[in-house]
Design an enzyme around this catalytic site. Structure first.
Site, PDB file in Angstrom:
ATOM      1  NE  ARG A 368     -26.284  23.242 -28.141  1.00  0.00           N
ATOM      2  CZ  ARG A 368     -26.561  22.164 -28.899  1.00  0.00           C
ATOM      3  NH1 ARG A 368     -26.222  21.051 -28.804  1.00  0.00           N
ATOM      4  NH2 ARG A 368     -27.184  22.427 -30.120  1.00  0.00           N
ATOM      5  CG  ASP A 511     -27.135  17.677 -29.748  1.00  0.00           C
ATOM      6  OD1 ASP A 511     -26.909  18.873 -30.193  1.00  0.00           O
ATOM      7  OD2 ASP A 511     -26.147  17.105 -28.982  1.00  0.00           O
ATOM      8  CE  LYS A 653     -26.915   9.895 -26.550  1.00  0.00           C
ATOM      9  NZ  LYS A 653     -25.421  10.372 -25.970  1.00  0.00           N
ATOM     10  CD  GLU A 654     -29.728  13.909 -26.112  1.00  0.00           C
ATOM     11  OE1 GLU A 654     -29.652  12.678 -26.201  1.00  0.00           O
ATOM     12  OE2 GLU A 654     -29.005  14.588 -26.517  1.00  0.00           O
ATOM     13  CD  GLN A 707     -24.613  12.290 -22.996  1.00  0.00           C
ATOM     14  OE1 GLN A 707     -24.978  11.324 -23.237  1.00  0.00           O
ATOM     15  NE2 GLN A 707     -23.722  13.132 -24.058  1.00  0.00           N
ATOM     16  CB  THR A 726     -21.422  16.086 -18.602  1.00  0.00           C
ATOM     17  OG1 THR A 726     -22.684  16.776 -18.406  1.00  0.00           O
ATOM     18  CG2 THR A 726     -20.764  15.515 -17.475  1.00  0.00           C
TER      19      THR A 726
END
Ligand code: GLC
Length: 820
Positions: A368, A511, A653-654, A707, A726
């Site tokens: 991706r 992710d 992060k996420e 990122q 990124t």
């Protein structure tokens, strides 16, 4: 706090205070050899693969920071005082920026160290006790060698006797063997010296060699690391430098280095130039030829090192010239014209695995990431883009889904084959069938990114025939490119859950959202976007069946979005496999997510009203002075039906960090909604350029996107992590050039449809497209954001809203667009 500044005219970032709290890196190399280099000389090189082709060693997470590196040492032979051209590793005291060092001071005095990171090169400069040294590091376009162009000038008024020495620590070429299997790496490699060249060999693999050479025969050398450094010492105080002489010994086995040591004498005002070479290949096959080529620094009218440096500069200028912007926004100009382009190209050429945080232990490409990254550099790097697109197509299964992480070589019939010898250090060639994973490892989004990228490639090049090209699927079945795209759309049309929304599978762009049999609104929106792109080529190709089929699917998606996915003020993120809504106001945690909010607008499947409402919610609930958070509130309770995100610390992060990459998408949405002020506010919040004087918070380099930045739930709010690798750079480039400035392509022409801040008087874009130059001037006399009142092409009125057709190769076209 500020450590440096942008020198925009030179396309350089200048670090004038060397003790930056973290490494600020640059990438050198455009073809086979890459070096990741910090502002004080730390870093590593590899050849082709950061996992299998390591040249120099790097000790990740080490102390002191970023060791070892590509170092030049200097030693005053009169008193034994020594320092480095790049400040570290010796790390002498330094003067504050704006202060002159004292040229007459004695050993241990404060000097001045400056680093200039440029496009494809880094230049270190030290001014220490009357010796001014420059070390320019770059990799020429066509040679697999890193050059250190070193100039040492005596600025004092006395004769100086100096030692100048190179130092680089070699690495075993496979990073895992270098880190884990010392009984291999220590005994399978050796070094030797002959004719001024240190060769590092891999005895079991007699086709792999590295070397260090220089433009002049050295007076001594070291190729055994421990001889150079000495026991209980580090690169800060190597015994060979302290002594002023190398041991001039080499051997098989153990740890190796490339240190060539030169004695020089400089009259007052005199400059000595030396070139050091760190190369890939053997002494005989490569080293001698490169040494000969780059040794002519004194005699040649234009030495090879200067010629190659200029070629590198021209190479980057040519890329920049493909699209240059001039707006009232200095930061936007500097970033788009140089740094964001450089970062986007770096991700495409070197993938996303080699930095100081991801230290290159992976091979190949992330599907991706690559499928997105290529989209923004088609104009500047059509050749690499085409190569990457073909690699991506070959890693698509005949079912339509993609291999999430793959090595293009495994699917490339023309890939270079290694000699078949029984060496225990060779990584076995995998069986291709074993690489094709099933649905359980498939992400629901990978294949969708490819469709618009291919369509953009066709628009840029005009090469519609590319769609007829036969490229096999991963299983080997032949298919046209067009068929690949169709299968990608079919896969998503099949993978739909009970609410008519795309199944989550292993993950989607996020992710850490592992919805499995749950459903993802993001992928439904991306599917619509990919269908639209596909229709742009299916229609002119006269594929009526496909046009009908996919127009109907687009309508279906529009209906599902309308009835299932609108939460009142924003779009829900999806459903868990138990049918529980996520990303809804009804949730306690993760009420709103960022990454999918922009897509209904970008895919053209929603109203202005819902588009604006969703963007307002993003601003209100996710916004901050450093950019938009990925979700809010952060997850604190583990829920594996939502995914790994619920096991990530809040604020990183996420899980509710300011994840940079999806920050670009609301900029595009706001621009498409015609709200230029809002678009640029989103752009500005996360723009590294604006953080130049806030490094105590940001940490990372102000010329590269990272990122993520720590979110407001973390005490380090605003701290930037994982620079360079990124998708943010590519997407920011696209967001600004194609949507804010609005210069984008249709199949049959160039569209200019800006959405800019109202206070702009206008802007200019120079765009090269299919061998013609478009000088675009946008005027904004009414101070609006959006809306084209009139267009002239070469002075002749042109219907606003219709693309400007491609001009003959070699021509220059003047396009004047007046907003109002
Ligand atoms: C990392 C991955 C990328 C993913 C993102 C969000 O950047 O490389 O593929 O989309 O994280 O999870």
């Amino acid at each position: 706090m500020r450590y440096g500044f942008f020198d925009t005219d030179a396309d350089e970032y200048v670090i004038d205070r060397p003790d930056v709290p973290v490494s600020w890196t640059n990438y050198l190399g455009t073809k086979n050899m890459c070096t990741v280099l910090s502002h004080h000389g730390g870093g590593y090189s590899y050849y082709k693969s950061s996992q299998y082709g390591r040249i120099s060693r790097f000790r990740q997470n080490g102390v002191p920071l970023d060791r070892p590196g590509h170092y030049v040492y200097l030693r005053d032979d009169a008193d034994g005082d020594y320092w480095s051209a790049s400040w570290q590793p010796v790390g002498k005291p330094f003067v504050e920026p704006g202060t002159e060092p004292d040229a007459e001071a004695g050993p241990g005095a404060a000097g001045r160290w400056t680093t200039r990171h440029g496009m494809g090169y880094t230049r270190f400069r030290s001014e220490y006790r009357g010796i001014d040294t420059e070390q320019t590091v770059f990799i020429p376009l066509d040679d697999d060698v890193e050059l250190w162009d070193v100039r040492v000038t005596n600025t004092s008024d006395r004769v100086r006797e100096l030692t100048v020495a190179s130092y680089v620590e070699f690495s075993f070429h496979t990073i895992t063997i270098d880190n884990q299997n010392l009984q291999m790496s220590l005994y399978a490699s050796g070094s030797s010296y002959q004719d001024g060249i240190i060769e590092y060999d891999f005895y079991y693999e007699p086709w792999t060699f590295h070397y260090v050479a220089s433009s002049e025969t050295p007076s001594s050398y070291d190729s055994l690391r421990d001889n150079f450094i000495g026991a209980y010492r580090t690169e800060t105080n190597p015994v060979a430098i302290e002594r002023g002489e190398g041991t001039s010994k080499s051997a098989t086995t153990q740890n190796h280095c490339g240190s060539l040591q030169h004695k020089i004498v400089l009259q007052p005002g005199e400059t000595k130039r030396l070139v050091y070479l760190l190369g890939y290949g053997s002494r005989d096959a490569a080293g001698r030829a490169m040494q000969a080529k780059y040794s002519d620094v004194e005699s040649a009218e234009v030495p090879a090192v200067d010629r190659e440096f200029q070629r590198l500069r021209d190479y980057w200028h040519a890329k920049q010239d493909k699209l240059r912007i001039r707006t009232p926004h200095e930061g936007m100009n500097t970033m788009i014209n140089s740094w964001t382009l450089l970062q986007a190209e770096t991700c495409v050429v070197w993938s996303r695995f080699a930095s100081f945080v991801e230290v290159g232990g992976r091979n190949g490409l992330g599907y991706r990431d690559t499928a997105q990254d290529v989209m923004s550099v088609i104009h500047s790097n059509p050749t690499k883009t085409r190569q990457r697109i073909l690699e991506l197509l070959r890693a698509q299964t005949e079912q339509g889904y993609e291999l999430h992480l793959f090595d293009p070589k495994a699917f490339d019939p023309d890939a270079e084959k290694l000699p078949d010898v029984p060496s225990p250090t060779i990584v076995p060639t995998p069986n291709v069938a074993d690489l094709i994973h099933g649905l359980e490892d498939t992400c629901s989004d990978d294949h969708l990114w490819l469709v618009p990228s291919v369509v953009e490639y066709v628009k840029e090049t005009g090469d519609l025939a590319f769609l007829d090209l036969e490229v096999p699927f991963a299983q080997g079945t032949p298919a046209t490119v067009y068929e690949h795209l169709r299968r990608a759309l079919e896969f998503s049309a099949e993978q739909v859950g009970p609410n008519g929304v795309a199944l989550g599978l292993r993950a989607d762009w996020n992710d850490c959202l592992n919805l499995g049999g749950g459903e993802t609104a993001l992928v439904t929106f991306l599917h619509a976007w990919a269908i639209r792109a596909f229709l742009e080529v299916a229609e002119p190709l006269g594929r009526t069946d496909d046009v009908e089929r996919w127009t109907a699917e687009l309508d279906r998606i529009r209906g599902v979005a309308d009835s299932e996915l609108w939460d009142g003020r924003w779009w829900i993120r999806g459903y868990t496999r138990d049918g529980v809504k996520i990303g809804s106001a009804a949730n306690d945690e993760g009420k709103i997510f960022l990454e999918h909010q922009a897509w209904p607008v970008i895919a053209g499947i929603t109203s202005q009203e819902r588009g604006e409402a969703s963007m307002d919610s993003v601003r209100e609930l996710l916004g901050s002075e450093y950019g938009n958070h990925l979700n809010w509130p952060a997850f604190t309770k583990v829920d594996d039906t939502v995914g790994f995100v619920t096991r990530v610390y809040p604020g990183i992060k996420e899980n509710a960090a300011i994840f940079s990459h999806p920050n670009a998408w609301p900029i595009i949405a706001e621009a498409l909604l015609g709200r230029g002020d809002e678009a640029v506010q989103f752009y500005d919040a996360i723009l590294p350029y604006h953080q130049n004087d806030n490094i105590e918070v940001r940490g990372a380099e102000p010329y590269a996107y990272v990122q993520f930045l720590y979110g407001r739930d973390h005490e380090w709010f605003g701290k930037a992590q994982n620079p360079w690798l990124t998708g943010t750079a590519g997407w920011m480039y696209t967001a600004v050039t194609k949507y804010v400035l609005g210069v984008r392509l249709a199949l049959d022409g160039l569209v200019v449809d800006p959405s800019i801040p109202q206070d702009w008087d206008g802007f200019e874009v120079r765009r090269e497209w299919r061998d013609a130059v478009y000088e675009i001037e946008v005027r904004n006399p009414e101070h609006v954001s959006h809306g084209v009142a009139s267009v002239t092409v070469d002075g002749v009125a042109h219907e606003p809203g219709t693309p400007v057709p491609p001009a003959p190769a070699g021509s220059t076209v003047s396009v004047v667009v007046t907003l109002g």
